[in-house]
Motif scaffolding. Sequence first.
Motif, PDB file in Angstrom:
ATOM      1  N   ASP A  66       8.368  -3.763 -19.826  1.00 52.15           N
ATOM      2  CA  ASP A  66       6.982  -4.002 -20.846  1.00 52.15           C
ATOM      3  C   ASP A  66       5.410  -4.122 -20.042  1.00 52.15           C
ATOM      4  O   ASP A  66       5.533  -3.908 -18.837  1.00 52.15           O
ATOM      5  N   SER A  67       4.887  -3.647 -20.932  1.00 51.77           N
ATOM      6  CA  SER A  67       3.448  -4.126 -20.494  1.00 51.77           C
ATOM      7  C   SER A  67       2.804  -4.012 -19.509  1.00 51.77           C
ATOM      8  O   SER A  67       2.149  -4.085 -18.817  1.00 51.77           O
ATOM      9  N   ASP A  68       3.269  -6.089 -19.720  1.00 53.60           N
ATOM     10  CA  ASP A  68       2.290  -6.827 -18.432  1.00 53.60           C
ATOM     11  C   ASP A  68       3.279  -6.406 -17.437  1.00 53.60           C
ATOM     12  O   ASP A  68       1.812  -6.174 -16.149  1.00 53.60           O
ATOM     13  N   LYS A  69       4.225  -6.174 -17.412  1.00 49.53           N
ATOM     14  CA  LYS A  69       5.662  -5.834 -15.608  1.00 49.53           C
ATOM     15  C   LYS A  69       4.214  -4.131 -15.713  1.00 49.53           C
ATOM     16  O   LYS A  69       4.296  -3.860 -14.323  1.00 49.53           O
ATOM     17  N   PHE A  70       3.689  -3.371 -16.746  1.00 53.30           N
ATOM     18  CA  PHE A  70       3.579  -1.651 -16.434  1.00 53.30           C
ATOM     19  C   PHE A  70       2.306  -2.490 -16.057  1.00 53.30           C
ATOM     20  O   PHE A  70       1.595  -1.101 -14.531  1.00 53.30           O
ATOM     21  N   GLU A  71       1.317  -2.701 -16.001  1.00 50.14           N
ATOM     22  CA  GLU A  71       0.070  -2.929 -15.599  1.00 50.14           C
ATOM     23  C   GLU A  71      -0.555  -4.294 -13.775  1.00 50.14           C
ATOM     24  O   GLU A  71      -1.053  -3.806 -13.508  1.00 50.14           O
ATOM     25  N   GLN A  72       1.497  -4.870 -13.961  1.00 50.11           N
ATOM     26  CA  GLN A  72       1.011  -5.788 -12.455  1.00 50.11           C
ATOM     27  C   GLN A  72       1.593  -4.783 -12.027  1.00 50.11           C
ATOM     28  O   GLN A  72       0.722  -4.891 -10.404  1.00 50.11           O
ATOM     29  N   ALA A  73       2.593  -4.146 -11.985  1.00 53.12           N
ATOM     30  CA  ALA A  73       2.620  -2.679 -10.888  1.00 53.12           C
ATOM     31  C   ALA A  73       2.011  -1.998 -10.733  1.00 53.12           C
ATOM     32  O   ALA A  73       1.122  -1.167  -9.440  1.00 53.12           O
ATOM     33  N   GLN A  74       0.530  -1.238 -11.590  1.00 52.60           N
ATOM     34  CA  GLN A  74      -0.368  -0.952 -11.527  1.00 52.60           C
ATOM     35  C   GLN A  74      -1.798  -1.376 -10.685  1.00 52.60           C
ATOM     36  O   GLN A  74      -1.914  -0.734  -9.769  1.00 52.60           O
ATOM     37  N   ARG A  75      -1.529  -2.872 -10.289  1.00 54.38           N
ATOM     38  CA  ARG A  75      -3.001  -3.591  -9.335  1.00 54.38           C
ATOM     39  C   ARG A  75      -1.615  -3.751  -8.772  1.00 54.38           C
ATOM     40  O   ARG A  75      -2.902  -3.370  -7.233  1.00 54.38           O
ATOM     41  N   TYR A  76      -0.401  -3.933  -8.049  1.00 57.43           N
ATOM     42  CA  TYR A  76      -0.066  -4.356  -6.998  1.00 57.43           C
ATOM     43  C   TYR A  76       0.117  -2.840  -6.130  1.00 57.43           C
ATOM     44  O   TYR A  76      -0.655  -2.895  -5.025  1.00 57.43           O
ATOM     45  N   ARG A  77      -0.036  -1.497  -7.011  1.00 58.11           N
ATOM     46  CA  ARG A  77       0.436  -0.145  -6.178  1.00 58.11           C
ATOM     47  C   ARG A  77      -1.664   0.023  -5.458  1.00 58.11           C
ATOM     48  O   ARG A  77      -1.990   0.343  -4.590  1.00 58.11           O
ATOM     49  N   ALA A  78      -2.565  -0.476  -6.376  1.00 53.79           N
ATOM     50  CA  ALA A  78      -3.747  -0.615  -6.104  1.00 53.79           C
ATOM     51  C   ALA A  78      -3.819  -1.441  -4.121  1.00 53.79           C
ATOM     52  O   ALA A  78      -4.525  -0.450  -3.861  1.00 53.79           O
ATOM     53  N   LEU A  79      -3.365  -2.291  -4.756  1.00 52.28           N
ATOM     54  CA  LEU A  79      -4.103  -3.267  -3.473  1.00 52.28           C
ATOM     55  C   LEU A  79      -2.645  -2.552  -1.999  1.00 52.28           C
ATOM     56  O   LEU A  79      -3.651  -2.791  -1.392  1.00 52.28           O
ATOM     57  N   VAL A  80      -1.430  -2.462  -2.373  1.00 55.93           N
ATOM     58  CA  VAL A  80      -0.563  -1.580  -1.472  1.00 55.93           C
ATOM     59  C   VAL A  80      -1.152  -0.687  -1.020  1.00 55.93           C
ATOM     60  O   VAL A  80      -1.202  -0.138   0.526  1.00 55.93           O
ATOM     61  N   GLU A  81      -1.870   0.230  -1.629  1.00 50.33           N
ATOM     62  CA  GLU A  81      -2.541   1.765  -0.818  1.00 50.33           C
ATOM     63  C   GLU A  81      -3.659   1.296   0.035  1.00 50.33           C
ATOM     64  O   GLU A  81      -3.480   2.549   1.056  1.00 50.33           O
ATOM     65  N   LYS A  82      -4.309   0.712   0.198  1.00 49.34           N
ATOM     66  CA  LYS A  82      -5.165  -0.092   1.016  1.00 49.34           C
ATOM     67  C   LYS A  82      -4.386  -0.210   2.556  1.00 49.34           C
ATOM     68  O   LYS A  82      -5.054  -0.469   2.810  1.00 49.34           O
ATOM     69  N   GLN A  83      -3.182  -0.721   2.402  1.00 50.34           N
ATOM     70  CA  GLN A  83      -2.642  -0.895   3.330  1.00 50.34           C
ATOM     71  C   GLN A  83      -1.529   0.305   4.076  1.00 50.34           C
ATOM     72  O   GLN A  83      -1.248   0.271   5.329  1.00 50.34           O
ATOM     73  N   VAL A  84      -2.215   1.128   3.543  1.00 51.61           N
ATOM     74  CA  VAL A  84      -0.689   2.370   4.176  1.00 51.61           C
ATOM     75  C   VAL A  84      -1.581   3.804   4.511  1.00 51.61           C
ATOM     76  O   VAL A  84      -2.609   3.784   3.757  1.00 51.61           O
ATOM     77  N   SER A  85      -1.595   4.917   4.946  1.00 48.37           N
ATOM     78  CA  SER A  85      -2.266   6.233   5.348  1.00 48.37           C
ATOM     79  C   SER A  85      -0.872   7.125   5.143  1.00 48.37           C
ATOM     80  O   SER A  85       0.318   7.083   5.635  1.00 48.37           O
ATOM     81  N   ARG A  86      -2.255   8.662   4.582  1.00 51.38           N
ATOM     82  CA  ARG A  86      -1.022  10.037   5.303  1.00 51.38           C
ATOM     83  C   ARG A  86      -0.847  10.522   6.200  1.00 51.38           C
ATOM     84  O   ARG A  86      -2.402  10.525   6.605  1.00 51.38           O
ATOM     85  N   ILE A  87      -0.317  10.988   6.734  1.00 53.48           N
ATOM     86  CA  ILE A  87      -0.713  11.717   7.949  1.00 53.48           C
ATOM     87  C   ILE A  87       0.247  13.257   7.806  1.00 53.48           C
ATOM     88  O   ILE A  87       1.755  13.267   7.443  1.00 53.48           O
ATOM     89  N   GLU A  88      -0.400  14.478   8.191  1.00 53.42           N
ATOM     90  CA  GLU A  88       0.054  15.553   8.410  1.00 53.42           C
ATOM     91  C   GLU A  88       0.325  16.180   9.744  1.00 53.42           C
ATOM     92  O   GLU A  88      -1.343  16.269  10.407  1.00 53.42           O
ATOM     93  N   LEU A  89       1.133  16.418   9.903  1.00 50.68           N
ATOM     94  CA  LEU A  89       1.148  17.160  11.463  1.00 50.68           C
ATOM     95  C   LEU A  89       1.677  18.602  11.902  1.00 50.68           C
ATOM     96  O   LEU A  89       2.339  18.786  11.116  1.00 50.68           O
TER      97      LEU A  89
END
Length: 207
Positions: A66-89
């Motif tokens: 539903d639209s509420d959960k979709f928007e909440q998922a987007q907000r959660y993703r934006a918050l969690v993205e600040k806790q992770v990094s990507r690395i290429e070796l």
Amino acid sequence: IFRTGNAALKESQWRIAADRYREALALWDHPAINYNLALALLQLDQPIETYKRLEAALKYGAAPLDSDKFEQAQRYRALVEKQVSRIELRCDVDGAVVKLNGQQVLVGPGTYKTMVRAGAVTVVASKEGFLTNEQSPTLLGGETRTLELTLVAAEQAVEYRRLFAAWIPFAVLGAGAALAGGGVGLHLSARNQFAAYDRGIEGCVDV
């Protein structure tokens, strides 16, 4: 299985809920199950898997949620993205072993990409007969970092050579000591001469 996970989630039994949702996803990879699993993983402080589950939950847009959960998922993703990094070796040395945080991830030549928790990581590339390349970069949240892991053959390493003969520092030290000794002698001689001069002046005053 999904409903069992929901019941555990309501009781704040995060690990049990996560296990049930993973079982359900093995049978049906549905965005709603991924979303609920992400909610449990948020409480278990597992940002990497949380981010991946939120990506899966948002993959098909708002239709499966539903639209509420979709928007909440987007907000959660934006918050969690600040806790992770990507690395290429990247390592082009044939047979070189590359480890990330102590775990082997690549045997060269090749490239390895992954997501890690933001912060300090340890990368080691090694091969017999080569100098080990060890790096410990600190990755920021949301950052993507590429590391080129080059190795230098041991026989090609620069050897240490003295810039001057071994006796030169000692000769300089000896000369300095001699000068210092001469300076002390001159100081004592001058002091004696000043004392004699002062006595002569005193004699003149007495006359």
